[in-house]
Design a protein around this motif. Structure first.
Motif, PDB file in Angstrom:
ATOM      1  N   LEU A   1      43.523  34.780  43.230  1.00 50.00           N
ATOM      2  CA  LEU A   1      44.962  34.868  43.002  1.00 50.00           C
ATOM      3  C   LEU A   1      45.300  36.003  42.034  1.00 50.00           C
ATOM      4  N   ALA A   2      44.523  36.105  40.965  1.00 53.22           N
ATOM      5  CA  ALA A   2      44.839  37.092  39.933  1.00 53.22           C
ATOM      6  C   ALA A   2      44.466  38.504  40.350  1.00 53.22           C
ATOM      7  N   TRP A   3      43.176  38.712  40.683  1.00 50.64           N
ATOM      8  CA  TRP A   3      42.702  40.057  40.960  1.00 50.64           C
ATOM      9  C   TRP A   3      43.084  40.527  42.361  1.00 50.64           C
ATOM     10  N   GLY A   4      43.056  39.627  43.343  1.00 52.27           N
ATOM     11  CA  GLY A   4      43.312  40.024  44.723  1.00 52.27           C
ATOM     12  C   GLY A   4      44.779  40.006  45.099  1.00 52.27           C
ATOM     13  N   LEU A   5      45.441  38.866  44.883  1.00 45.98           N
ATOM     14  CA  LEU A   5      46.853  38.731  45.269  1.00 45.98           C
ATOM     15  C   LEU A   5      47.808  39.114  44.151  1.00 45.98           C
ATOM     16  N   ARG A   6      47.276  39.388  42.964  1.00 42.43           N
ATOM     17  CA  ARG A   6      48.057  39.829  41.792  1.00 42.43           C
ATOM     18  C   ARG A   6      49.081  38.787  41.358  1.00 42.43           C
ATOM     19  N   LEU A   7      48.690  37.540  41.474  1.00 41.46           N
ATOM     20  CA  LEU A   7      49.542  36.428  41.040  1.00 41.46           C
ATOM     21  C   LEU A   7      48.901  35.804  39.802  1.00 41.46           C
ATOM     22  N   VAL A   8      48.998  36.502  38.683  1.00 40.57           N
ATOM     23  CA  VAL A   8      48.291  36.092  37.475  1.00 40.57           C
ATOM     24  C   VAL A   8      48.835  34.763  36.955  1.00 40.57           C
ATOM     25  N   GLN A   9      50.137  34.594  36.966  1.00 42.58           N
ATOM     26  CA  GLN A   9      50.721  33.342  36.463  1.00 42.58           C
ATOM     27  C   GLN A   9      50.319  32.159  37.340  1.00 42.58           C
ATOM     28  N   ASP A  10      50.293  32.377  38.647  1.00 43.84           N
ATOM     29  CA  ASP A  10      49.845  31.294  39.543  1.00 43.84           C
ATOM     30  C   ASP A  10      48.384  30.945  39.268  1.00 43.84           C
TER      31      ASP A  10
ATOM     32  N   PRO B   1      30.084  51.632  45.364  1.00 41.39           N
ATOM     33  CA  PRO B   1      30.315  50.207  45.614  1.00 41.39           C
ATOM     34  C   PRO B   1      31.789  49.841  45.498  1.00 41.39           C
ATOM     35  N   PRO B   2      32.220  48.778  46.187  1.00 41.13           N
ATOM     36  CA  PRO B   2      33.626  48.361  46.102  1.00 41.13           C
ATOM     37  C   PRO B   2      33.968  47.873  44.706  1.00 41.13           C
ATOM     38  N   ASP B   3      35.255  47.792  44.424  1.00 39.10           N
ATOM     39  CA  ASP B   3      35.714  47.355  43.109  1.00 39.10           C
ATOM     40  C   ASP B   3      35.451  45.868  42.953  1.00 39.10           C
ATOM     41  N   THR B   4      34.648  45.505  41.935  1.00 36.61           N
ATOM     42  CA  THR B   4      34.371  44.090  41.681  1.00 36.61           C
ATOM     43  C   THR B   4      35.482  43.422  40.889  1.00 36.61           C
ATOM     44  N   ARG B   5      36.348  44.208  40.272  1.00 37.98           N
ATOM     45  CA  ARG B   5      37.526  43.682  39.563  1.00 37.98           C
ATOM     46  C   ARG B   5      37.148  42.590  38.574  1.00 37.98           C
ATOM     47  N   ASP B   6      36.315  42.952  37.634  1.00 39.95           N
ATOM     48  CA  ASP B   6      35.898  41.987  36.631  1.00 39.95           C
ATOM     49  C   ASP B   6      36.394  42.430  35.265  1.00 39.95           C
ATOM     50  N   TRP B   7      36.020  41.675  34.229  1.00 36.86           N
ATOM     51  CA  TRP B   7      36.597  41.896  32.910  1.00 36.86           C
ATOM     52  C   TRP B   7      35.928  43.013  32.116  1.00 36.86           C
TER      53      TRP B   7
ATOM     54  N   GLU C   1      44.229  52.604  40.934  1.00 35.40           N
ATOM     55  CA  GLU C   1      45.055  51.728  40.098  1.00 35.40           C
ATOM     56  C   GLU C   1      46.221  51.138  40.868  1.00 35.40           C
ATOM     57  N   SER C   2      46.749  51.908  41.821  1.00 39.29           N
ATOM     58  CA  SER C   2      47.939  51.436  42.529  1.00 39.29           C
ATOM     59  C   SER C   2      47.673  50.210  43.382  1.00 39.29           C
ATOM     60  N   GLY C   3      46.417  49.975  43.740  1.00 40.46           N
ATOM     61  CA  GLY C   3      46.127  48.858  44.633  1.00 40.46           C
ATOM     62  C   GLY C   3      45.574  47.643  43.924  1.00 40.46           C
ATOM     63  N   THR C   4      45.590  47.622  42.597  1.00 31.83           N
ATOM     64  CA  THR C   4      45.000  46.498  41.868  1.00 31.83           C
ATOM     65  C   THR C   4      45.977  45.962  40.840  1.00 31.83           C
ATOM     66  N   VAL C   5      45.703  44.740  40.384  1.00 32.88           N
ATOM     67  CA  VAL C   5      46.508  44.137  39.333  1.00 32.88           C
ATOM     68  C   VAL C   5      46.306  44.924  38.051  1.00 32.88           C
ATOM     69  N   ARG C   6      47.330  44.963  37.217  1.00 39.77           N
ATOM     70  CA  ARG C   6      47.213  45.706  35.960  1.00 39.77           C
ATOM     71  C   ARG C   6      46.438  44.877  34.945  1.00 39.77           C
ATOM     72  N   TYR C   7      45.305  45.403  34.535  1.00 36.55           N
ATOM     73  CA  TYR C   7      44.474  44.820  33.490  1.00 36.55           C
ATOM     74  C   TYR C   7      44.722  45.675  32.252  1.00 36.55           C
ATOM     75  N   PRO C   8      45.519  45.227  31.285  1.00 37.93           N
ATOM     76  CA  PRO C   8      45.965  46.106  30.190  1.00 37.93           C
ATOM     77  C   PRO C   8      44.845  46.834  29.476  1.00 37.93           C
ATOM     78  N   LEU C   9      43.759  46.128  29.199  1.00 41.50           N
ATOM     79  CA  LEU C   9      42.675  46.767  28.464  1.00 41.50           C
ATOM     80  C   LEU C   9      42.076  47.912  29.270  1.00 41.50           C
TER      81      LEU C   9
END
Length: 936
Positions: A447-456, A617-623, A658-666
């Motif tokens: 939900l957070a990294w893929g669909l960009r629904l962080v609050q959900d 490699p594809p984006d793992t979208r981790d912390w 960056e345009s295709g991913t959720v904004r991770y402020p750090l």
């Protein structure tokens, strides 16, 4: 046959080698280029001949393969009768009685010199090779020749380099950056980092294979330009006929055993040498290894065999007859099972071999293989294995569904993954608590990294934690900590670390929470606290997962870097497991952190190579890292290395990521920092100042004090120190970090234009191992001293800066660049001053120096006085240190011969020591003169 069949590709990526060949030709030595087939020796030969011709040399090119069977006398006969064309014209120059007494001119330049280019010199007939060696030895010609590595060459050719008549040069395959230069030169525009890495990975930098693969991809349209960027997803389907023919041609004639072995390696690479199917082919292993068609590597106690180039694998597999393929796959699968399938990779290879051979492994094996494929980020294979296992009667359906959902997520099919995860997290009955918790974790991440629904995602987690039993609640706390990082709630994330350590907890909970919690504390600016937190619970072998242990070590390395403990960070990174595969998430993390270390030390090329390696490699979208962040790091490293054009092109790719991913402020602010750095290096100081100031305010407001200070430090370095000095000092007071303290002091010294403080900071940066910052501070000290009229100190710090730059092979950034040395003529030593200074620095007294040079002692004293002033030194010990690098760089390593009648030698004289009670005087042994050292 020449190894270079693609002539339309521009010459690129070989400037260093071309410069070496040109220098050898200019000295009259010539060069012997040796290397594996396809590395580009022939192209280098032709390019070097073009350079020589442009400088006035008479050049000829001939192939050793074309004349190896000809008799020298017949060549001469052909010339005498006016027949034979260019090849006989070359022979004319080689025959003694054709050009008697011809010599290579000794004057500078190549005008009138004859330069022969000889391709495939190993194919020469022995008699011709002997005549060639004689011609080179007598100075009749300058030779540039190529020889294939590992192939016997005639005695005359070997004697050329043994007798130092030519310089032997090993031509290696292109590294990643050089290969990128080649592809850029051919295609123009920007080539995506992932496309470049895939092209290099298939060919390992072999120039011939690289150009052929790129040409093939251009022809079939898979290498394509979209919105000004060249993209390539890799080989899909059967390789083109020309590419396949080239590979088979390079493999050459294979015996039946050799052919069977390369086919088996292609099917199950890497293949263990101890497998029964391989052990019976020991002779073939040795011959193929000797011919360079396969490579052997040790992995623990295993000897593993690979094809020399990954490109060989799809060609060999696609050309394998169907029945032969079935037989070999089953034979290999049986051999792997006979070993006990001791490693996860064994299970994965066995399962794939069985499936491709028409056999279906059991559900447990398919599940284990799917988990390994997921760890390798092969999401399509993971889904395929799960779908095959799900219908089997003994299948663990919840676990397989979870693995399939992760595979869908990795392929970007986030809506399908959400449907699957939502169904699993809603049913706790038939599912174990651990699997249910993992499903909730996977759903929230999707939900957070893929669909960009962080609050959900946070709502799903909060609800699950409230309803979960104690075990499940603990497992979900790690995901909660990561969500806090994603939401820039760093203080809450850091507090989670204390929470899990406050009372006895399941190790599975601690290992999930502790690394991201320590990472949050580090980003808040408390690097020492982060290290202390990690030290309170060290990874236990056999208890902590490999991923958790790796993240623990990498966060510790990040914190050590932030304190300025570069050596400690290096030791931590050197202790990482050596068998981590390049395509695993852990390798992406490790490359990102190690690249930071390399860049801080000035090892830009190493950092760039690492970041190129993990760009495919594809984006793992981790912390800990994101693909956009890694690409931005690459852009920053390219800018630091002077590759400004490519750095700007990579920034365009970063924006697309960056345009295709959720904004991770750090991570977003990490990208912003790299963007500001690139702008500064390319000369856009206004844009860099704007971005860095904006970043500093944003990071400070979020509590990321160290990130804010780093941004303000950049602002100060590029010219606006006074505007940020108080803010930088205030931030540093709240940071327990030696590096942060140095950054704040650097800002203060720049604001005050304090040359002495900048010099002291340069020494402290150097002591930490931060050589680029040390060189920059020295350059800034040089300017500050010069502005204050302290010219001797200015010259001394200039010298220190040059020595630091030489140590890491870098250059100053544009904002710190100094005027050329020629702008201060007094700083250049004359020839006599260099001689006197070199002798004095070696320990000779003024009288001894005078005797050696045949001058008076007073003359020596005068020369020393001027040398001391120009170099900014006051003692002979300092003089020796300053001259050490300058003399070796400028060619003054050889001291003058002693004057007639003098027998005392330099090494006989002990070093003269300065008088401690009179620092303004230099004790120079007997008859020493007083040398003034006051400020100029």
């Amino acid at each position: 046959m020449s190894e270079d069949t693609v002539t339309e590709w521009p010459m690129a990526g070989r400037n260093t080698e071309l410069d070496r060949i040109e220098a050898a030709v200019a000295r009259g030595h010539g060069a012997l280029l040796t290397g594996e087939p396809g590395v580009g020796k022939s192209r280098l030969l032709r390019a070097s001949l073009r350079r020589a011709a442009e400088k006035g040399a008479e050049v000829r090119l001939v192939s050793g393969a074309g004349i190896c069977g000809a008799d020298v006398s017949s060549l001469f006969t052909g010339w005498a009768s006016g027949q034979g064309g260019e090849r006989d014209a070359v022979a004319r120059h080689l025959l003694d009685d054709a050009f008697p007494g011809r010599r290579t001119p000794a004057a500078d330049g190549l005008q009138g010199r004859f330069v022969l280019g000889l391709d495939d010199a190993h194919c020469l007939a022995p008699a011709f090779a002997a005549r060639l060696r004689a011609g080179v030895a007598e100075g009749r010609l300058t030779l540039v020749a190529t020889v294939r590595a590992g192939v016997p060459a005639p005695d005359g050719v070997n004697r050329l380099w043994v007798e130092r008549l030519v310089e032997r040069m090993e031509i290696a395959e292109l590294d990643r950056s050089a290969a990128a230069d080649v592809v850029h030169a051919k295609l123009g525009g920007h080539v995506a980092a992932a496309a470049l890495e895939r092209l290099w990975s298939f060919t390992q930098g072999n120039a011939l294979l690289l150009t052929e693969l790129a040409d093939s991809a251009l022809a079939d349209g898979s290498l394509r330009s979209e919105d000004g960027t060249w993209l390539w997803d890799g080989l899909n389907g059967r390789p083109a006929a020309r590419l396949a023919d080239l590979v088979h041609l390079r493999l050459g004639h294979l015996s039946p055993d050799e052919r069977r072995l390369v086919q088996m390696i292609a099917l199950a690479e890497p293949l263990e040498a101890e497998l029964s199917a391989v052990a019976e082919l020991t002779h073939a292993v040795e011959t193929l290894d000797r011919r360079g068609l396969i490579t052997a590597e040790l992995s623990g106690l295993r000897l593993r065999l690979r094809l020399a180039y990954p490109l060989y694998r799809p060609v060999l597999v696609s050309s394998l007859p169907e029945l032969t393929g079935l037989r070999l796959r089953r034979r290999l699968a049986d051999a792997l099972e006979d070993t006990g399938l001791r490693r996860d990779d064994d299970v994965l290879r066995m399962a794939v071999l069985r499936i491709d051979a028409g056999q279906l492994p059991c559900a447990d094996q398919l599940q284990s293989a799917a988990r390994t494929a997921l760890r390798h980020l092969d999401f399509a294979l993971t889904e395929r294995l799960c779908l095959l296992a799900l219908p089997l009667p003994d299948a663990d359906i919840p676990t397989l569904m979870l693995l399939r959902g992760r595979a869908l997520q990795g392929q970007g099919r986030h809506a399908e993954a959400e449907t699957l995860f939502a169904g699993m997290s809603a049913e706790k009955g038939p599912t174990s608590t651990a699997v249910w918790a993992e499903a909730v974790q996977a759903r929230s991440e999707n939900l957070a990294w893929g669909l960009r629904l962080v609050q959900d995602a946070e709502a799903v987690l909060d609800e699950a934690v409230t309803a979960a039993p104690e075990t499940g609640r603990g497992l979900l706390q790690g995901t909660q900590t990561v969500m806090m990082l994603l939401g820039d709630r760093l203080e809450e994330a850091a507090a989670m670390g204390e929470t899990v350590l406050a009372e006895p907890r399941d190790p599975a909970v601690v290992q999930r929470v502790l690394p991201p919690a320590a990472f949050a504390r580090n980003e808040l600016g408390d690097a020492v606290g982060a290290l202390a937190l990690l030290q309170r619970c060290r990874p236990e072998p056999g208890v902590w997962s490999d991923e958790a242990r790796l993240s623990h070590q990498l966060v510790a390395a990040c914190a050590a870097l932030q304190t300025g403990a570069v050596a400690v960070a290096g030791a931590i990174l050197d202790g990482l497991p050596a068998d981590t595969e390049d395509d695993r998430p852990g390798a992406l993390w490790a490359a990102s952190v190690r690249a930071r270390l390399y860049r801080s030390c000035g090892r830009y090329a190493d950092g760039i190579g690492l970041l190129r390696q993990v760009s495919a490699p594809p984006d793992t979208r981790d912390w800990l890292t994101t693909k956009a962040w890694r690409l931005a790091q690459m852009a920053g490293a390219l800018a630091e290395a002077g590759e400004h054009a490519e750095a700007m092109r990579v920034l365009v790719e970063v924006r697309s990521e960056e345009s295709g991913t959720v904004r991770y402020p750090l991570a977003a602010d990490g990208v912003a920092m790299e963007r500001a750095l690139v702008l500064a290096h390319v000369g856009d100081l206004t844009g860099a100042l704007h971005d860095a100031l904006e970043l500093g305010e944003r990071a400070a407001a979020a509590g990321r004090a160290f990130q804010a200070l780093t941004a303000l430090h950049l602002v100060a370095r590029i010219g606006e120190a006074r505007a940020v000095v108080e803010r930088a000092s205030a931030l540093a007071r709240h940071l327990d970090s030696g590096l942060a303290a140095l950054q704040a002091e650097h800002v203060r010294a720049l604001a005050d234009a304090d040359g002495d403080a900048l010099s002291a900071l340069a020494e402290r940066f150097e002591a930490m191992g931060l050589l680029p910052l040390a060189a920059e501070a020295s350059a800034q000290a040089c300017r500050a001293h010069r502005a204050a009229g302290r010219h001797r100190r200015s010259r001394a710090t200039r010298t220190e800066c040059q020595e630091l730059l030489q140590r890491f092979g870098g250059t100053l950034p544009v904002w710190a660049a100094l005027d050329k040395q020629g702008s201060e003529p007094s700083a250049e030593l004359t020839g006599r001053e260099r001689e006197v200074a070199a002798l004095a620095a070696s320990g000779l007294s003024n009288q001894d120096v005078a005797d050696r040079l045949g001058v008076s002692v007073r003359t020596v004293e005068n020369h020393l006085h001027r040398a001391y002033g120009k170099l900014g030194v006051t003692t002979r010990a300092d003089l020796a240190q300053r001259l050490d690098s300058r003399l070796s760089a400028d060619g003054f390593g050889n001291l003058p011969a002693p004057a007639p009648g003098r027998t005392r030698r330099v090494q006989d004289a002990g070093p003269a020591q300065p008088r401690a009670d009179r620092p303004g005087l230099v004790a120079a042994g007997r008859h020493s003169g007083r040398v003034g050292v006051g400020e100029a």
